[in-house]
Design an enzyme around this catalytic site. Structure first.
Site, short mmCIF file in Angstrom:
data_model
loop_
_atom_site.label_atom_id
_atom_site.label_comp_id
_atom_site.label_asym_id
_atom_site.label_seq_id
_atom_site.Cartn_x
_atom_site.Cartn_y
_atom_site.Cartn_z
N GLU A 226 32.41 34.54 38.82
CA GLU A 226 33.14 33.23 39.48
C GLU A 226 32.13 32.39 39.99
OE1 GLU A 226 36.50 34.01 41.94
OE2 GLU A 226 36.36 32.06 42.65
N ARG A 304 41.43 36.47 51.96
CA ARG A 304 42.57 37.25 51.22
C ARG A 304 42.87 38.68 51.83
NH1 ARG A 304 45.64 36.57 46.67
NH2 ARG A 304 44.71 34.47 46.08
N GLU A 706 45.42 40.53 38.49
CA GLU A 706 44.72 41.39 39.71
C GLU A 706 45.77 42.37 40.24
OE1 GLU A 706 43.37 37.26 41.36
OE2 GLU A 706 41.80 38.55 41.94
N1 MTE Z 1 40.95 41.01 31.98
C1 MTE Z 1 39.81 41.09 31.21
N2 MTE Z 1 40.12 41.63 30.06
N3 MTE Z 1 38.54 40.75 31.54
C2 MTE Z 1 38.26 40.16 32.76
O1 MTE Z 1 37.12 39.68 33.07
N4 MTE Z 1 39.32 39.29 34.94
C3 MTE Z 1 40.44 39.80 35.78
C4 MTE Z 1 41.81 39.70 35.20
N5 MTE Z 1 41.86 40.26 34.01
C5 MTE Z 1 39.40 40.10 33.98
C6 MTE Z 1 40.78 40.48 33.21
C7 MTE Z 1 40.40 38.75 37.31
S1 MTE Z 1 39.20 39.53 38.49
C8 MTE Z 1 41.16 37.75 37.08
S2 MTE Z 1 41.35 36.61 38.56
C9 MTE Z 1 42.07 37.26 36.24
O2 MTE Z 1 41.96 38.18 35.02
C10 MTE Z 1 41.79 35.87 35.53
O3 MTE Z 1 42.35 35.24 34.61
P1 MTE Z 1 43.91 34.97 34.82
O4 MTE Z 1 44.04 34.00 35.88
O5 MTE Z 1 44.01 34.24 33.48
O6 MTE Z 1 44.66 36.00 34.77
N1 HPA Z 2 41.21 34.18 44.62
C1 HPA Z 2 40.32 34.25 43.65
N2 HPA Z 2 39.35 33.29 43.71
C2 HPA Z 2 39.05 32.46 44.74
C3 HPA Z 2 40.17 32.26 45.57
C4 HPA Z 2 41.23 33.17 45.63
O1 HPA Z 2 42.10 33.16 46.31
N3 HPA Z 2 39.53 31.37 46.48
C5 HPA Z 2 38.34 30.87 45.86
N4 HPA Z 2 38.19 31.51 44.61
MO1 MOS Z 3 39.29 37.21 39.74
S1 MOS Z 3 38.38 38.23 41.27
O1 MOS Z 3 40.15 36.04 41.17
O2 MOS Z 3 37.73 36.33 39.15
#
Ligand code: MTE
Ligand code: HPA
Ligand code: MOS
Length: 754
Positions: A226, A304, A706
């Site tokens: 990120e 958070r 998550e």
């Molecule tokens: N799933 C896979 N296969 N690989 C990833 O890196 N990242 C996770 C989750 N699932 C991840 C994953 C994290 S930390 C987040 S925040 C969400 O996917 C982000 O994607 P989304 O917002 O589309 O759910």
């Molecule tokens: N979640 C995940 N990533 C972020 C956030 C949050 O609330 N705020 C800034 N980056």
């Molecule tokens: Mo997920 S820790 O919000 O990239």
């Protein structure tokens, strides 16, 4: 629909940064990093290094034309160290050479002299010394002081949860190439293309439009990309700015492990008060977050933690405070759950302690305090459409919890050496970036004149299948076949000013933008069809590349309408913007309505501990999860299984270790273990909760990335219960991960308590 990448993934044909065909004149980068965790750089000697054949240039902070600053929230992190170093692994110089092998040779010849300063590695020590990243934050509800006075039972304790390595399969990396007029194109493995663009522009001292960032896909991010994909991309860009040659920089695993931050370790103290009916009346918690040497995303992660400090429970009186403690470790960063899991582990520990002291099962206290419709979270949001008790009771019924309890009791009676433990783990997770202004997204949709469609959004595909979901939204909205839709790379030139792919909100935000764009295009094409068929627009629908009038099929096809639209000079591109409605948060009061909605669920975990060896197996995890109305159950269950396994790893076997000099001991894959097929739960069942869903989620399909990670927390308490069944003198502790070594010690320790 299967993940649209599964075919090319399986064949090894999917493209990642390291697969891009490089230009012939490409140079290769490598970082020279600090060998000491804290000190003043007295002298660096590059003479021997620069004499190596094939080295092009060794960059230091002196070569930076703009600002030597990469801090996202707080400007406290240089790209390359100047006079001081603050953690082992901190980048000091960027070596560019003809090959990676040469760069490695060069690195070994750099001589550095550092005058060492005291090193802090733990949050507690940082707090004692007054070493902080930012001011503490507190969320409060009711009055804990007067509430504790009314409690029949009050318990205090301590909980520690360790960090976690992201271990994305694809390490950090970027490839930067010079374009004309000083423009630079960076292909980066980042969750935040706009951050890379913005910081690169700032460090190079150029306008953002000079930097184009393109993201094909990530081989996993998990939060680790990120913010922390940025420095490597920016270093490559700095080198391109000077050398006008392409520069590729992909970290090897050792460098990635050493130089990047991880999940934050938290050291927390709590006080929990209950009345005679086991209602939790008051909860007081202080979190010490080990932030590392720079802010990175720590303040947002700390926030958070506060938002999730009471997990799935309604507690009328809460006082919670978090300190972001500055230590001499690599800056810790986002990791699936973003501080939420750390907060939830502490309340679960507090409840476990209370249950232990009262000699009752933990789930009795949990169940009495589950959050209900109309309850207030400590941050002021009123819980609505609450599915907590629904998931809890459905799980107990579906998976026959009472029978399981009996089975475990019988098993433990009959087995002197093997002991079973079970736990219930409820989760409540807020969806939206906690920083309200980040909750927006855009989509750019082109219909090409042959009827095929290209969709660009700000979403980054990292295995979570966000592209598959957006593709589903697009083809269904347009009424065409899925093969007509292509998801484009994520590119700052096509979709600008994006929020990172994070907070599990990407499919909601970008999916809703794509939905809006597709609806607008369909509306226009419906107008064209209406003219062609001479019928009212309202009678027309599109489905599977065909046009329907009042539900009756016609001969008119999607392609014909698109051709006609071209003749009529109708715009076949649409750019749409979406922002989450309703949400807000007032930081001066620490109250508001920060989340679009919450995700709920309950996991039942069963483990067996080998009380001779301290080893354990996770027999089963049975989950009832609130997906809303899932648009892709295959993908969503995959996310639950993956997140659960990652959560179990965090709680059990993944052990980050630094020595007192701030040197990473778990610096390779032989000393840092993530769950493999043998360590994973033997059986995982995921039952989707039947609910109406919420309109705030894309097509009522709730965010899933998550929240399920926190089901893994249940494993800690299941193991603890098994240990208790074996050793009546075990002194209950909340110190994760519960590695087999710690389990073994616990099995044979004799309580220090009276
Ligand atoms: N799933 C896979 N296969 N690989 C990833 O890196 N990242 C996770 C989750 N699932 C991840 C994953 C994290 S930390 C987040 S925040 C969400 O996917 C982000 O994607 P989304 O917002 O589309 O759910
Ligand atoms: N979640 C995940 N990533 C972020 C956030 C949050 O609330 N705020 C800034 N980056
Ligand atoms: Mo997920 S820790 O919000 O990239």
């Amino acid at each position: 629909m299967k993940n649209i990448d599964s075919y090319t993934h399986l064949r090894g044909e999917s493209l990642f940064v390291d697969d891009i065909i490089t230009r012939q004149d490409t140079l290769y980068g490598l970082v020279f990093d600090s060998p000491k965790a804290h000190g003043i750089i007295k002298n660096i000697n590059f003479a021997k290094a620069e004499a190596v054949e094939g080295v092009i240039k060794i960059f230091t902070y002196k070569d930076i034309k703009g600002e030597n600053q990469i801090g996202g929230i707080i400007p406290d992190e240089p790209l390359l160290a100047e006079n001081e170093v603050h953690f082992q692994g901190q980048p000091i110089a960027f070596i560019v050479a003809k090959t990676e092998a040469i760069a490695k040779k060069v690195r070994a010849l750099i001589e550095i002299e550092i005058e060492e300063l005291p090193v802090i590695t733990t949050a507690r020590e940082a707090k004692e010394k007054g070493s902080f990243i930012s001011a503490p934050r507190s969320f409060n509800l009711g009055n804990t002081e007067s509430a504790f006075a009314k409690c029949k039972y009050v318990f205090t304790g301590n909980a520690f949860s360790n960090g976690q390595e992201h271990l994305y399969l694809e390490t950090q990396g970027a490839y930067a190439i010079p374009m004309e007029n000083g423009n630079i194109k960076i292909t980066s493995s980042t969750q935040g293309p706009t951050s890379v663009q913005r910081i690169a522009a700032q460090v190079l001292g150029v306008a953002m439009h000079k930097i184009e960032v393109d993201v094909i896909r990530l081989g996993g991010g998990f939060g680790g990309k990120e913010d922390q994909a940025t420095p490597w991309a920016v270093m490559a860009a700095v080198a391109v700015q000077h050398l006008k040659k392409p520069v590729k920089f992909v970290l090897n695993r050792h460098d990635d492990l050493r130089m990047t931050g991880k999940r934050h370790p938290y050291d927390s103290t709590f006080k929990i008060g209950l009345d005679e009916n086991l209602k939790i009346l008051a909860y007081d918690v202080e979190f010490l977050q080990n932030s590392g040497a720079a802010a990175d995303l720590s303040p947002a992660i700390a926030e958070r933690t506060l938002f999730h400090a009471t997990n799935s429970y309604f507690i009328p009186n809460v006082s919670s405070t978090v300190h972001s403690c500055k230590t001499n470790l690599p800056p810790n960063t986002a990791f699936r759950g973003f501080g939420g899991p750390q907060g939830m582990f502490v309340i679960e520990s507090a409840i476990a302690l209370a249950a232990h002291k009262l000699g009752i099962d933990k789930h009795i206290i949990q169940e009495r305090n589950l959050i209900r419709e109309g309850d207030e979270f400590p941050y002021g949001q009123i819980a609505t459409k609450v599915e907590m008790e629904n998931t809890w009771h459905t799980a107990i019924a579906k998976f026959q919890y009472e029978k399981l309890e009996e089975k475990v009791a019988r098993f433990n009676k009959e087995n002197p050496i093997l002991k079973k433990g079970i736990s219930l783990m409820p989760i409540t997770f807020g969806i939206s970036f906690t920083n309200t202004p980040m909750n927006h997204a855009r989509a750019l949709v082109h219909i090409y004149q042959d009827g095929s469609v290209g969709v660009s959004t700000g979403a980054v595909e990292m295995g979570q299948s966000v592209n598959t979901k957006i593709l589903q939204v697009a083809y269904k909205t347009l009424g065409i076949s899925p093969k007509k839709v292509k998801l484009e790379t994520t590119n700052t030139t096509r979709v600008a000013n994006t929020s990172p792919t994070a907070a599990s909100a990407t499919a909601d935000l970008n999916g809703k933008a794509a939905l809006k764009a597709c609806k607008a295009l369909k509306e226009r094409l419906t107008g064209v069809a209406s003219g062609m068929l001479q019928v009212n627009k309202k009678a027309i629908t599109f489905k599977k590349d065909k046009v329907f009038v009042n539900g009756e099929t016609t001969k008119l096809t999607w392609e014909e309408i698109v051709s006609q639209a071209m003749l009529e000079r109708v715009a076949l591109s649409e750019n749409a913007h979406y922002k989450t409605p309703v949400i807000y948060f007032d930081k001066t009061k620490e109250k508001g309505h920060p989340f679009a909605y919450h995700v709920y669920g309950t996991a039942i975990t069963e483990v067996t501990v080998d009380c001779l060896r301290g080893t354990y197996e996770i027999d089963a995890v049975n989950i009832v999860h609130d997906f809303g109305k899932s648009i892709n159950l295959g993908v969503d269950i995959g996310q639950v299984e993956g997140a659960l396994t990652q959560g179990i790893g965090w709680m059990t076997m993944e052990e980050i270790a630094y020595d007192k000099n701030g040197s990473l001991l778990s610096n390779s894959l032989s000393s840092y273990k993530v769950p493999d097929i043998f360590a994973a739960a033997k059986k995982v069942s995921v039952v989707p909760l039947e609910t109406k869903g919420t309109k705030m989620a894309i097509k009522k399909s709730k965010a899933v990335g998550e929240p399920p990670l926190m089901y893994g927390i249940g494993t800690y308490f299941a193991i603890q219960q098994a240990v208790k069944a074996f050793n009546a003198k075990y002194n209950v502790k909340f110190h994760s991960p519960f590695t087999p070594e710690k389990v073994l010690m616990s099995l044979y320790e004799e309580s220090s308590e009276a």
